[in-house]
Design an enzyme around this catalytic site. Structure first.
Site, PDB file in Angstrom:
ATOM      1  N   TRP A 152      -4.058  -2.886   5.286  1.00 49.77           N
ATOM      2  CA  TRP A 152      -4.178  -4.125   6.054  1.00 49.77           C
ATOM      3  C   TRP A 152      -4.149  -5.377   5.193  1.00 49.77           C
ATOM      4  O   TRP A 152      -4.052  -6.485   5.706  1.00 49.77           O
ATOM      5  CB  TRP A 152      -5.475  -4.136   6.890  1.00 49.77           C
ATOM      6  N   ASN A 153      -4.285  -5.247   3.871  1.00 46.93           N
ATOM      7  CA  ASN A 153      -4.519  -6.462   3.081  1.00 46.93           C
ATOM      8  C   ASN A 153      -3.297  -7.372   2.990  1.00 46.93           C
ATOM      9  O   ASN A 153      -3.441  -8.592   2.931  1.00 46.93           O
ATOM     10  CB  ASN A 153      -5.040  -6.103   1.681  1.00 46.93           C
ATOM     11  N   LYS A 176       3.705   3.259   9.904  1.00 43.95           N
ATOM     12  CA  LYS A 176       2.378   3.248  10.553  1.00 43.95           C
ATOM     13  C   LYS A 176       1.536   2.212   9.816  1.00 43.95           C
ATOM     14  O   LYS A 176       0.979   2.469   8.754  1.00 43.95           O
ATOM     15  CB  LYS A 176       1.743   4.645  10.439  1.00 43.95           C
ATOM     16  N   GLY A 229      -2.979   2.642   0.330  1.00 41.04           N
ATOM     17  CA  GLY A 229      -4.312   2.568   0.918  1.00 41.04           C
ATOM     18  C   GLY A 229      -5.346   3.013  -0.084  1.00 41.04           C
ATOM     19  O   GLY A 229      -5.105   3.002  -1.293  1.00 41.04           O
ATOM     20  N   GLY A 230      -6.502   3.421   0.431  1.00 38.57           N
ATOM     21  CA  GLY A 230      -7.608   3.811  -0.445  1.00 38.57           C
ATOM     22  C   GLY A 230      -7.498   5.266  -0.891  1.00 38.57           C
ATOM     23  O   GLY A 230      -6.711   6.050  -0.343  1.00 38.57           O
ATOM     24  N   GLU A 251       0.114   4.843  -3.500  1.00 41.40           N
ATOM     25  CA  GLU A 251      -0.258   3.543  -4.087  1.00 41.40           C
ATOM     26  C   GLU A 251      -1.687   3.279  -3.669  1.00 41.40           C
ATOM     27  O   GLU A 251      -1.950   2.849  -2.536  1.00 41.40           O
ATOM     28  CB  GLU A 251       0.673   2.442  -3.553  1.00 41.40           C
ATOM     29  N   LEU A 252      -2.633   3.559  -4.571  1.00 40.47           N
ATOM     30  CA  LEU A 252      -4.050   3.556  -4.175  1.00 40.47           C
ATOM     31  C   LEU A 252      -4.822   2.395  -4.806  1.00 40.47           C
ATOM     32  O   LEU A 252      -4.223   1.446  -5.291  1.00 40.47           O
ATOM     33  CB  LEU A 252      -4.660   4.918  -4.529  1.00 40.47           C
ATOM     34  N   CYS A 285      -4.966  -4.862  -4.356  1.00 43.64           N
ATOM     35  CA  CYS A 285      -5.229  -3.627  -5.117  1.00 43.64           C
ATOM     36  C   CYS A 285      -5.408  -3.913  -6.595  1.00 43.64           C
ATOM     37  O   CYS A 285      -6.158  -3.243  -7.272  1.00 43.64           O
ATOM     38  CB  CYS A 285      -4.092  -2.644  -4.891  1.00 43.64           C
ATOM     39  N   GLU A 383     -14.287   0.460  -6.468  1.00 47.88           N
ATOM     40  CA  GLU A 383     -13.597  -0.698  -5.905  1.00 47.88           C
ATOM     41  C   GLU A 383     -14.421  -1.298  -4.758  1.00 47.88           C
ATOM     42  O   GLU A 383     -14.877  -0.574  -3.882  1.00 47.88           O
ATOM     43  CB  GLU A 383     -12.241  -0.224  -5.362  1.00 47.88           C
TER      44      GLU A 383
HETATM   45  P1  NAD Z   1      -6.947   3.074   4.121  1.00 46.44           P
HETATM   46  O1  NAD Z   1      -6.691   4.190   3.188  1.00 46.44           O
HETATM   47  O2  NAD Z   1      -8.184   3.098   4.915  1.00 46.44           O
HETATM   48  O3  NAD Z   1      -5.752   2.953   5.186  1.00 46.44           O
HETATM   49  C1  NAD Z   1      -4.409   2.744   4.798  1.00 46.44           C
HETATM   50  C2  NAD Z   1      -3.491   3.267   5.894  1.00 46.44           C
HETATM   51  O4  NAD Z   1      -3.589   4.679   5.958  1.00 46.44           O
HETATM   52  C3  NAD Z   1      -3.823   2.780   7.295  1.00 46.44           C
HETATM   53  O5  NAD Z   1      -2.626   2.608   8.012  1.00 46.44           O
HETATM   54  C4  NAD Z   1      -4.638   3.921   7.858  1.00 46.44           C
HETATM   55  O6  NAD Z   1      -4.610   3.977   9.273  1.00 46.44           O
HETATM   56  C5  NAD Z   1      -3.931   5.111   7.246  1.00 46.44           C
HETATM   57  N1  NAD Z   1      -4.765   6.304   7.054  1.00 46.44           N
HETATM   58  C6  NAD Z   1      -6.038   6.352   6.595  1.00 46.44           C
HETATM   59  N2  NAD Z   1      -6.458   7.642   6.527  1.00 46.44           N
HETATM   60  C7  NAD Z   1      -5.422   8.405   6.934  1.00 46.44           C
HETATM   61  C8  NAD Z   1      -5.218   9.814   7.075  1.00 46.44           C
HETATM   62  N3  NAD Z   1      -6.185  10.685   6.789  1.00 46.44           N
HETATM   63  N4  NAD Z   1      -4.026  10.262   7.509  1.00 46.44           N
HETATM   64  C9  NAD Z   1      -3.032   9.389   7.787  1.00 46.44           C
HETATM   65  N5  NAD Z   1      -3.159   8.052   7.705  1.00 46.44           N
HETATM   66  C10 NAD Z   1      -4.338   7.562   7.263  1.00 46.44           C
HETATM   67  O7  NAD Z   1      -6.825   1.747   3.248  1.00 46.44           O
HETATM   68  P2  NAD Z   1      -7.075   0.251   3.723  1.00 46.44           P
HETATM   69  O8  NAD Z   1      -8.538   0.041   3.924  1.00 46.44           O
HETATM   70  O9  NAD Z   1      -6.141  -0.079   4.840  1.00 46.44           O
HETATM   71  O10 NAD Z   1      -6.573  -0.553   2.441  1.00 46.44           O
HETATM   72  C11 NAD Z   1      -7.366  -0.847   1.352  1.00 46.44           C
HETATM   73  C12 NAD Z   1      -7.017   0.033   0.177  1.00 46.44           C
HETATM   74  O11 NAD Z   1      -5.616  -0.037  -0.090  1.00 46.44           O
HETATM   75  C13 NAD Z   1      -7.697  -0.406  -1.093  1.00 46.44           C
HETATM   76  O12 NAD Z   1      -8.215   0.717  -1.758  1.00 46.44           O
HETATM   77  C14 NAD Z   1      -6.570  -1.034  -1.898  1.00 46.44           C
HETATM   78  O13 NAD Z   1      -6.772  -1.019  -3.288  1.00 46.44           O
HETATM   79  C15 NAD Z   1      -5.417  -0.192  -1.491  1.00 46.44           C
HETATM   80  N6  NAD Z   1      -4.134  -0.866  -1.759  1.00 46.44           N
HETATM   81  C16 NAD Z   1      -3.353  -0.376  -2.755  1.00 46.44           C
HETATM   82  C17 NAD Z   1      -2.158  -1.034  -3.081  1.00 46.44           C
HETATM   83  C18 NAD Z   1      -1.262  -0.513  -4.186  1.00 46.44           C
HETATM   84  O14 NAD Z   1      -0.102  -0.915  -4.242  1.00 46.44           O
HETATM   85  N7  NAD Z   1      -1.732   0.338  -5.066  1.00 46.44           N
HETATM   86  C19 NAD Z   1      -1.773  -2.168  -2.353  1.00 46.44           C
HETATM   87  C20 NAD Z   1      -2.602  -2.628  -1.334  1.00 46.44           C
HETATM   88  C21 NAD Z   1      -3.785  -1.970  -1.040  1.00 46.44           C
END
Ligand code: NAD
Length: 490
Positions: A152-153, A176, A229-230, A251-252, A285, A383
């Site tokens: 979402w960021n 998604k 995501g995370g 990409e975490l 991130c 984080e």
């Molecule tokens: P999140 O992992 O909660 O969610 C990310 C996406 O994954 C969302 O669309 C969510 O609905 C989906 N998702 C979550 N769990 C899932 C599962 N079990 N199966 C399928 N889909 C699933 O992350 P967030 O809170 O949206 O974002 C914040 C995180 O993203 C932070 O840790 C940040 O560092 C990371 N991030 C990384 C980068 C990078 O390039 N490395 C860039 C931006 C953000």
């Protein structure tokens, strides 16, 4: 209240569940839109449309130059609609207009032009072969249907870094976006109506990770997953994908160190470090939130850091004077406040307290800076993904490197020093996908980004970014066909 549908096969659809989720404007703390709560049936439709576009429709057969032309059209349409898309992203996740709209007419759209140019220059190879009378060539092929799951960021930024190379590589995609900020991605599909895309090329399902997200990852029609995501979400997706031995790009998160050496230009370092975390409220991130500072500089550094960080104007993103906007959603806002409270309770020294700063309505937290926290404590190890930095002194360069490498993450790092040779030597020892020396936060389409250790694997941007959406095929042609009888009769 705006009500969105999801997008599949070139059309808008209502979710089979008949349910929608509220999407909040974090600047006001109130819902402004509803997004479809998609489930298995909707995901099945979206993947089916992508599959049809790739395997039966025009896309799987499209020539490289044709793909390039399509990517250029997408770039043009996004650029022409930058203001509208930026306005929606600001409303939906609180990003400042100056952090999104100009990017949509420059480096983010450049991504489409860069990969458009690469489409007809991405060459296979003729391989030297030990086998006689054989021609062996290597071709790069798309996976077919890829799932692009985003955070979402920076919904559009994170998406574009995946979408441009995925399409250039020749895939159809199902996107998604995060349940907390899906509106700009849906709006993007609306404006792309002007780009003359084949139906089913780009499909968007919305909803929760545990429902829509999991259904997408485990769908047998999806051949590859690119996730931002995370770590917990990444781990669960990687496990799910492994059941079908499906490749994933991860990409975490990060807890990126900023190392300030004794000979650093202090003003440069402080300005760079503040810019590398607070303007986006730490919701990037690569935010450099772990500040490792040479002990002789420590006191002066902390004073300057607090002085610069406390000058920030925190407010409504719609106000042009605002320099720091809100936290993107309520649950995250509450999590950051909880994290800060726990550090205070554990005895962390608050050099700057961002709680209670900014407008009364909405989810605002100003720059928050801690010292008096040891490197093995949670604040230095995990984080926060918020405007919270911790400053820790070090006594030797070896200690600085050991601390910099002393977390599970390895996304980015910053080094501040006037001695470039020393900084380069240190950069060589840092375990991270990106290292900045005397600057921070730079990224271009040409330069691959990604993590080491638990910050992920695979890369975005650059040629590497396109390769991640492709697989190789090695083709053998006998130039003088001859096949001896394998079982000659005696
Ligand atoms: P999140 O992992 O909660 O969610 C990310 C996406 O994954 C969302 O669309 C969510 O609905 C989906 N998702 C979550 N769990 C899932 C599962 N079990 N199966 C399928 N889909 C699933 O992350 P967030 O809170 O949206 O974002 C914040 C995180 O993203 C932070 O840790 C940040 O560092 C990371 N991030 C990384 C980068 C990078 O390039 N490395 C860039 C931006 C953000």
């Amino acid at each position: 209240m705006k009500q969105y549908s999801y997008f599949a096969g070139g059309n808008w659809h209502e979710p089979a569940s008949g349910q929608w989720l509220d999407s909040e404007n974090p600047a006001l703390g109130e819902a402004w839109a509803r997004i479809p709560d998609c489930g298995t049936e909707d995901v099945d439709r979206a993947v089916g449309e992508a599959h049809a576009c790739f395997y039966r429709g025009p896309w799987g057969k499209a020539q490289a130059a044709e793909r390039g032309r399509l990517l250029r059209r997408i770039g043009d349409v996004i650029s022409a609609n930058a203001e509208r898309l930026g306005e929606i992203e600001t409303r939906d996740n609180g990003k400042l207009p100056q952090h999104i709209t100009p990017s949509l007419t420059s480096w983010l759209t450049d991504s489409f032009y860069y990969y458009a140019g690469m489409c007809d220059k991405f060459e296979g190879s003729l391989l030297p072969s030990e086998a006689p009378d054989m021609l062996n060539y290597l071709a790069w092929k798309p996976f077919g249907v890829c799932a692009l799951i985003t955070a979402w960021n920076s919904p559009l930024g994170v998406l574009i870094w995946k979408l441009a190379p995925a399409l250039a590589a020749g895939n159809a995609v199902v996107v998604k976006p995060s349940e907390y900020a899906s509106a700009s991605t849906l709006e993007l599909m609306d404006v792309l109506g002007d780009a003359d895309l084949p139906d089913g090329l780009i499909n968007v399902v919305t909803g929760y990770g545990r429902t829509a997200g999991q259904a997408l990852v485990s769908h047998p029609g999806v051949s590859m997953v690119s996730f931002t995501g995370g770590i917990p979400g990444g781990r669960s997706i990687a496990e799910l994908a492994a059941r079908q031995v499906k490749p994933v790009v991860m990409e975490l998160g990060g807890k990126s160190p900023q190392i300030v050496l004794e000979d650093a230009d202090l003003d440069l370092a402080v300005n760079g470090i503040v810019s590398g975390i607070f303007p986006v409220s730490g919701q990037s991130c690569i935010s450099g939130s772990r500040l490792l500072v040479a002990r002789p500089l420590f006191e002066t550094f902390c004073e300057r850091l607090v002085e610069v960080a406390s000058r920030a104007r925190i407010g409504d993103p719609g106000d042009p004077a605002t320099q720091i906007g809100p936290i993107a959603h309520r649950a995250h806002y509450e999590k950051i406040l909880d994290d800060i409270g726990q550090v205070v309770e554990a005895g962390g020294e608050l050099l700057l307290d961002g709680r209670g700063k900014g407008p009364d309505r909405g989810y605002y937290i100003g720059p928050t800076i801690f010292s008096g926290v040891s490197h093995d404590e949670r604040l230095a190890q995990e984080e926060v993904f918020g405007p919270v930095a911790v400053v820790i002194p070090f006594d030797s360069e070896d200690e600085a490197v050991a601390m910099a490498n002393g977390t599970v993450y390895g996304l980015a790092a910053g080094i501040w020093s006037r001695d470039v040779n020393k900084a380069i030597r240190m950069a060589e020892s840092i375990q991270a996908g990106t290292v900045y020396i005397n600057n921070y936060f730079n990224a271009t389409t040409q330069s691959p980004v990604g993590g080491w250790k638990q910050s992920g694997y695979g890369r975005e941007n650059g040629i590497e970014g396109m390769r991640c959406f492709m697989q190789t095929k090695s083709v053998w042609l006998a130039t003088r066909p001859s096949q001896p009888d394998p079982f000659p009769a005696r």
